[in-house]
Design a protein around this motif. Structure first.
Motif, PDB file in Angstrom:
ATOM      1  N   ARG A 118       0.799  -1.144  -0.091  1.00  0.00           N
ATOM      2  CA  ARG A 118       0.004   0.058  -0.178  1.00  0.00           C
ATOM      3  C   ARG A 118       0.970   1.085  -0.058  1.00  0.00           C
ATOM      4  O   ARG A 118       1.648   1.524   0.946  1.00  0.00           O
ATOM      5  N   PHE A 119       0.800   2.005  -0.900  1.00  0.00           N
ATOM      6  CA  PHE A 119       1.840   3.117  -1.182  1.00  0.00           C
ATOM      7  C   PHE A 119       0.996   4.463  -0.595  1.00  0.00           C
ATOM      8  O   PHE A 119      -0.016   4.423  -0.674  1.00  0.00           O
ATOM      9  N   THR A 120       1.682   4.815   0.509  1.00  0.00           N
ATOM     10  CA  THR A 120       1.135   5.978   1.171  1.00  0.00           C
ATOM     11  C   THR A 120       2.246   7.209   1.172  1.00  0.00           C
ATOM     12  O   THR A 120       3.140   7.262   0.817  1.00  0.00           O
ATOM     13  N   PRO A 124       1.156  10.076  -1.718  1.00  0.00           N
ATOM     14  CA  PRO A 124       2.045   9.302  -2.570  1.00  0.00           C
ATOM     15  C   PRO A 124       2.262   9.723  -3.954  1.00  0.00           C
ATOM     16  O   PRO A 124       3.144   9.642  -4.817  1.00  0.00           O
ATOM     17  N   MET A 146      -3.043   2.098  -2.868  1.00  0.00           N
ATOM     18  CA  MET A 146      -2.711   3.552  -2.590  1.00  0.00           C
ATOM     19  C   MET A 146      -3.601   4.055  -1.607  1.00  0.00           C
ATOM     20  O   MET A 146      -4.722   4.354  -2.098  1.00  0.00           O
ATOM     21  N   THR A 148      -4.554   7.759  -0.569  1.00  0.00           N
ATOM     22  CA  THR A 148      -4.485   9.028  -1.277  1.00  0.00           C
ATOM     23  C   THR A 148      -5.537   9.938  -1.051  1.00  0.00           C
ATOM     24  O   THR A 148      -6.441   9.556  -0.921  1.00  0.00           O
ATOM     25  N   LEU A 166      -1.947  -0.495 -10.334  1.00  0.00           N
ATOM     26  CA  LEU A 166      -2.247  -0.079  -9.236  1.00  0.00           C
ATOM     27  C   LEU A 166      -3.871  -0.886  -9.213  1.00  0.00           C
ATOM     28  O   LEU A 166      -4.631  -0.699 -10.242  1.00  0.00           O
TER      29      LEU A 166
END
Length: 182
Positions: A118-120, A124, A146, A148, A166
């Motif tokens: 999980r991109f944070t 991000p 993500m 966001t 994604l």
């Protein structure tokens, strides 16, 4: 994505975000045949095109060998200044990890058996080459999501994020319009 565990393994379906646990015999069958047994396909209603097998160096009797999901904070930069922000995001840190460092971390995480990143942030989408990070993680077989605020995502950017791999975007709603926007 099939990860060995002391009890057998975890089988994670990246596209669906679905995880099941398999026995030692099921793990060995899937690993050997690069496919699910007929009974698993029938039970799950899901077939697979490719199985990526991860076998962590250390298996623990009473714990999983690795987390299933890792939250990777790629930047503290953010285009908003929300009063409820739990990590006081806003500006890029002077010692922020570089794209190369983050790619090395992603590679290490994938090899250790992580199933989702999980991109944070911060935000991000404020990281200069977030698309490259998502593409790398996706290429390694990881599910990418993500967290966001979504304000930096245009239709074109959404298409690029999807193309990079994604699978999910998580946007928090922090109250009704007036409260949320404050």
């Amino acid at each position: 994505l099939l990860r060995r565990e002391a009890f057998g393994g975890t089988l994670f379906f990246v596209k669906e975000g679905k995880r099941i646990y398999v026995t030692k015999d099921e793990f060995e069958f899937i690993k050997k045949n690069n496919s699910l047994s007929g009974s698993l396909v029938t039970e799950l209603g899901i077939s697979v095109e490719q199985v990526i097998v991860r076998e962590p160096a250390q298996l623990l009797d009473h714990n999983f060998s690795a987390p299933d999901t890792v939250f990777l904070e790629v930047t503290k930069a953010c285009n908003l200044t929300c009063i409820h922000c739990f990590n006081s995001s806003g500006k890029v840190l002077p010692d922020q990890l570089t794209e190369a460092q983050l790619k090395a971390i992603i590679n290490d995480l994938a090899m250790s058996g992580i199933q989702e990143i999980r991109f944070t942030g911060g935000e991000p989408m404020a990281f200069p080459n977030i698309i490259a990070l998502i593409r790398q993680a996706s290429t390694l077989g990881l599910r990418c999501s993500m967290g966001t605020n979504a304000t930096l995502i245009s239709d074109r950017k959404a298409d690029s994020l999807k193309s990079a791999g994604l699978r999910a975007g998580i946007v928090s709603i922090d109250g009704l319009a007036e409260r949320h926007d404050r």
